[in-house]
Design a protein around this motif. Sequence first.
Motif, PDB file in Angstrom:
ATOM      1  N   GLY A 129      -3.162  11.157  13.316  1.00 28.77           N
ATOM      2  CA  GLY A 129      -3.561   9.834  12.859  1.00 28.77           C
ATOM      3  C   GLY A 129      -5.012   9.755  12.441  1.00 28.77           C
ATOM      4  N   THR A 130      -5.702  10.913  12.410  1.00 30.14           N
ATOM      5  CA  THR A 130      -7.109  10.923  11.996  1.00 30.14           C
ATOM      6  C   THR A 130      -7.249  10.607  10.516  1.00 30.14           C
ATOM      7  N   ILE A 131      -6.297  11.058   9.702  1.00 32.74           N
ATOM      8  CA  ILE A 131      -6.284  10.764   8.274  1.00 32.74           C
ATOM      9  C   ILE A 131      -4.904  10.237   7.899  1.00 32.74           C
ATOM     10  N   VAL A 132      -4.808   9.623   6.742  1.00 28.98           N
ATOM     11  CA  VAL A 132      -3.552   9.043   6.267  1.00 28.98           C
ATOM     12  C   VAL A 132      -3.214   9.657   4.919  1.00 28.98           C
ATOM     13  N   ARG A 133      -1.953  10.033   4.760  1.00 26.32           N
ATOM     14  CA  ARG A 133      -1.513  10.570   3.470  1.00 26.32           C
ATOM     15  C   ARG A 133      -1.010   9.431   2.599  1.00 26.32           C
ATOM     16  N   LEU A 134      -1.698   9.189   1.479  1.00 24.44           N
ATOM     17  CA  LEU A 134      -1.312   8.120   0.562  1.00 24.44           C
ATOM     18  C   LEU A 134      -0.145   8.529  -0.306  1.00 24.44           C
ATOM     19  N   ALA A 135      -0.159   9.777  -0.722  1.00 31.85           N
ATOM     20  CA  ALA A 135       0.907  10.344  -1.542  1.00 31.85           C
ATOM     21  C   ALA A 135       0.866  11.849  -1.322  1.00 31.85           C
ATOM     22  N   ARG A 136       1.722  12.550  -1.996  1.00 30.28           N
ATOM     23  CA  ARG A 136       1.752  13.989  -1.821  1.00 30.28           C
ATOM     24  C   ARG A 136       0.416  14.600  -2.237  1.00 30.28           C
ATOM     25  N   GLY A 137      -0.260  15.254  -1.271  1.00 26.61           N
ATOM     26  CA  GLY A 137      -1.528  15.910  -1.559  1.00 26.61           C
ATOM     27  C   GLY A 137      -2.710  14.983  -1.719  1.00 26.61           C
ATOM     28  N   LEU A 138      -2.602  13.723  -1.286  1.00 19.29           N
ATOM     29  CA  LEU A 138      -3.694  12.761  -1.425  1.00 19.29           C
ATOM     30  C   LEU A 138      -3.916  12.076  -0.080  1.00 19.29           C
ATOM     31  N   TYR A 139      -5.170  12.099   0.406  1.00 16.25           N
ATOM     32  CA  TYR A 139      -5.465  11.633   1.761  1.00 16.25           C
ATOM     33  C   TYR A 139      -6.618  10.636   1.771  1.00 16.25           C
ATOM     34  N   GLN A 140      -6.626   9.813   2.844  1.00 11.10           N
ATOM     35  CA  GLN A 140      -7.665   8.803   3.026  1.00 11.10           C
ATOM     36  C   GLN A 140      -7.808   8.524   4.514  1.00 11.10           C
ATOM     37  N   LEU A 141      -8.958   8.002   4.923  1.00  9.91           N
ATOM     38  CA  LEU A 141      -9.152   7.618   6.311  1.00  9.91           C
ATOM     39  C   LEU A 141      -8.392   6.324   6.602  1.00  9.91           C
ATOM     40  N   PRO A 142      -7.876   6.180   7.816  1.00 10.51           N
ATOM     41  CA  PRO A 142      -7.091   4.975   8.127  1.00 10.51           C
ATOM     42  C   PRO A 142      -7.898   3.683   8.101  1.00 10.51           C
ATOM     43  N   ASP A 143      -9.218   3.769   8.338  1.00  9.67           N
ATOM     44  CA  ASP A 143     -10.045   2.562   8.348  1.00  9.67           C
ATOM     45  C   ASP A 143     -10.764   2.339   7.022  1.00  9.67           C
ATOM     46  N   ALA A 144     -10.376   3.059   5.973  1.00 13.76           N
ATOM     47  CA  ALA A 144     -11.021   2.894   4.675  1.00 13.76           C
ATOM     48  C   ALA A 144     -10.674   1.528   4.085  1.00 13.76           C
ATOM     49  N   PRO A 145     -11.646   0.814   3.537  1.00 18.92           N
ATOM     50  CA  PRO A 145     -11.360  -0.506   2.949  1.00 18.92           C
ATOM     51  C   PRO A 145     -10.528  -0.366   1.677  1.00 18.92           C
ATOM     52  N   LEU A 146      -9.554  -1.235   1.513  1.00 20.94           N
ATOM     53  CA  LEU A 146      -8.698  -1.225   0.326  1.00 20.94           C
ATOM     54  C   LEU A 146      -9.154  -2.320  -0.634  1.00 20.94           C
ATOM     55  N   GLU A 147      -9.491  -1.926  -1.846  1.00 17.49           N
ATOM     56  CA  GLU A 147      -9.921  -2.876  -2.853  1.00 17.49           C
ATOM     57  C   GLU A 147      -8.728  -3.358  -3.678  1.00 17.49           C
ATOM     58  N   THR A 148      -8.978  -4.340  -4.519  1.00 21.21           N
ATOM     59  CA  THR A 148      -7.912  -4.933  -5.321  1.00 21.21           C
ATOM     60  C   THR A 148      -7.260  -3.894  -6.233  1.00 21.21           C
ATOM     61  N   HIS A 149      -8.071  -3.017  -6.788  1.00 17.14           N
ATOM     62  CA  HIS A 149      -7.563  -2.028  -7.737  1.00 17.14           C
ATOM     63  C   HIS A 149      -7.380  -0.670  -7.068  1.00 17.14           C
ATOM     64  N   HIS A 150      -6.862  -0.704  -5.857  1.00 16.13           N
ATOM     65  CA  HIS A 150      -6.661   0.537  -5.098  1.00 16.13           C
ATOM     66  C   HIS A 150      -5.762   1.516  -5.838  1.00 16.13           C
ATOM     67  N   THR A 151      -4.707   1.025  -6.477  1.00 15.74           N
ATOM     68  CA  THR A 151      -3.767   1.922  -7.163  1.00 15.74           C
ATOM     69  C   THR A 151      -4.436   2.666  -8.315  1.00 15.74           C
ATOM     70  N   LEU A 152      -5.437   2.069  -8.930  1.00 14.38           N
ATOM     71  CA  LEU A 152      -6.146   2.759 -10.017  1.00 14.38           C
ATOM     72  C   LEU A 152      -6.918   3.959  -9.476  1.00 14.38           C
ATOM     73  N   ALA A 153      -7.499   3.791  -8.287  1.00 15.86           N
ATOM     74  CA  ALA A 153      -8.214   4.914  -7.666  1.00 15.86           C
ATOM     75  C   ALA A 153      -7.240   6.032  -7.315  1.00 15.86           C
ATOM     76  N   GLU A 154      -6.073   5.677  -6.795  1.00 11.29           N
ATOM     77  CA  GLU A 154      -5.062   6.690  -6.490  1.00 11.29           C
ATOM     78  C   GLU A 154      -4.646   7.433  -7.746  1.00 11.29           C
ATOM     79  N   ALA A 155      -4.389   6.686  -8.816  1.00 18.00           N
ATOM     80  CA  ALA A 155      -3.955   7.303 -10.064  1.00 18.00           C
ATOM     81  C   ALA A 155      -5.021   8.243 -10.626  1.00 18.00           C
ATOM     82  N   ALA A 156      -6.290   7.828 -10.526  1.00 20.60           N
ATOM     83  CA  ALA A 156      -7.381   8.668 -11.028  1.00 20.60           C
ATOM     84  C   ALA A 156      -7.479   9.970 -10.242  1.00 20.60           C
ATOM     85  N   LYS A 157      -7.202   9.909  -8.940  1.00 22.85           N
ATOM     86  CA  LYS A 157      -7.226  11.126  -8.128  1.00 22.85           C
ATOM     87  C   LYS A 157      -6.062  12.040  -8.477  1.00 22.85           C
ATOM     88  N   ARG A 158      -4.910  11.471  -8.740  1.00 19.92           N
ATOM     89  CA  ARG A 158      -3.742  12.275  -9.062  1.00 19.92           C
ATOM     90  C   ARG A 158      -3.844  12.882 -10.462  1.00 19.92           C
TER      91      ARG A 158
END
Length: 270
Positions: free
Chosen positions: A108-137
């Motif tokens: 539970g130290t990190i969270v998997r958002l999608a396959r091969g993509l990780y984030q901290l569980p206490d990271a703040p989620l912004e309105t355009h969070h999905t855009l950041a995910e897409a840019a990483k992928r």
Amino acid sequence: MREALAETPAVLVISPRRAGKTTLLRTIANGRGRKRAFSGKPQGDTYPHPLAFNVRAFVSSTELMDSSVKTHRDRVIGVLRKQGMARLAELMRTGATATSVARLEREGTIVRLARGLYQLPDAPLETHHTLAEAAKRVPRGVVCLVSALAFHDLTDRMPPKVWMAIAPKDWGPRVTQPPIRFVRFPSAALKDGVESHRIEGVTVRITSPVRTIVDLFRYRRVLGQAVAVEGLREGLRQRKVAPGEIARCAAAMKVWPALQPYLEALTIDG
């Protein structure tokens, strides 16, 4: 002497003087009651008991493993604190292994958002969070069309998929999360009129308001004329675009004949 060696049981231990190499030793009792080690020929040194040496080696390896896990944890957390989210390849470049990353996810130290993509569980989620995910992928992609229009607050529509432009010869990644709709832009169109924005620590490339409106007219047969006209009206009303900028960009993208009547009508009304 040969008969004594033949009757003595063989013990396989790790020589402390040759770390990493194994030596077959035969232990026999000499005249003074001490144990002497032999490897074919009598040796002059007296070795410690194999069991004691193995215990020390086990303890040392366990301590080394624990410190390695802590180091991997610190590195992974440090990267995610700095970047907001990271791909597995980025975490492994710090020295962490896929096994240690999977362990941190189970803890539970990190969270998997999608396959091969990780984030901290206490990271703040912004309105355009999905855009950041897409840019990483899709690091080479550019957020465009309705997704870019929503980012610039020029529409109330929330597209179910992220619209992302890639080059004509780029391989289209198979991404299921977040859902992405790919379109092909000329290579030059992926640079001109493209802005970089920071979302949750991630650099996201997004088409500018002017370029977004012109692209909507280019794809009006796919998205519908109403979306393009809405973006043009809101851009002019909020003063995020100027008529001259729209005209120049539309002429360069060869959509001026389709856009001109609407721009003139909205400009006269405004």
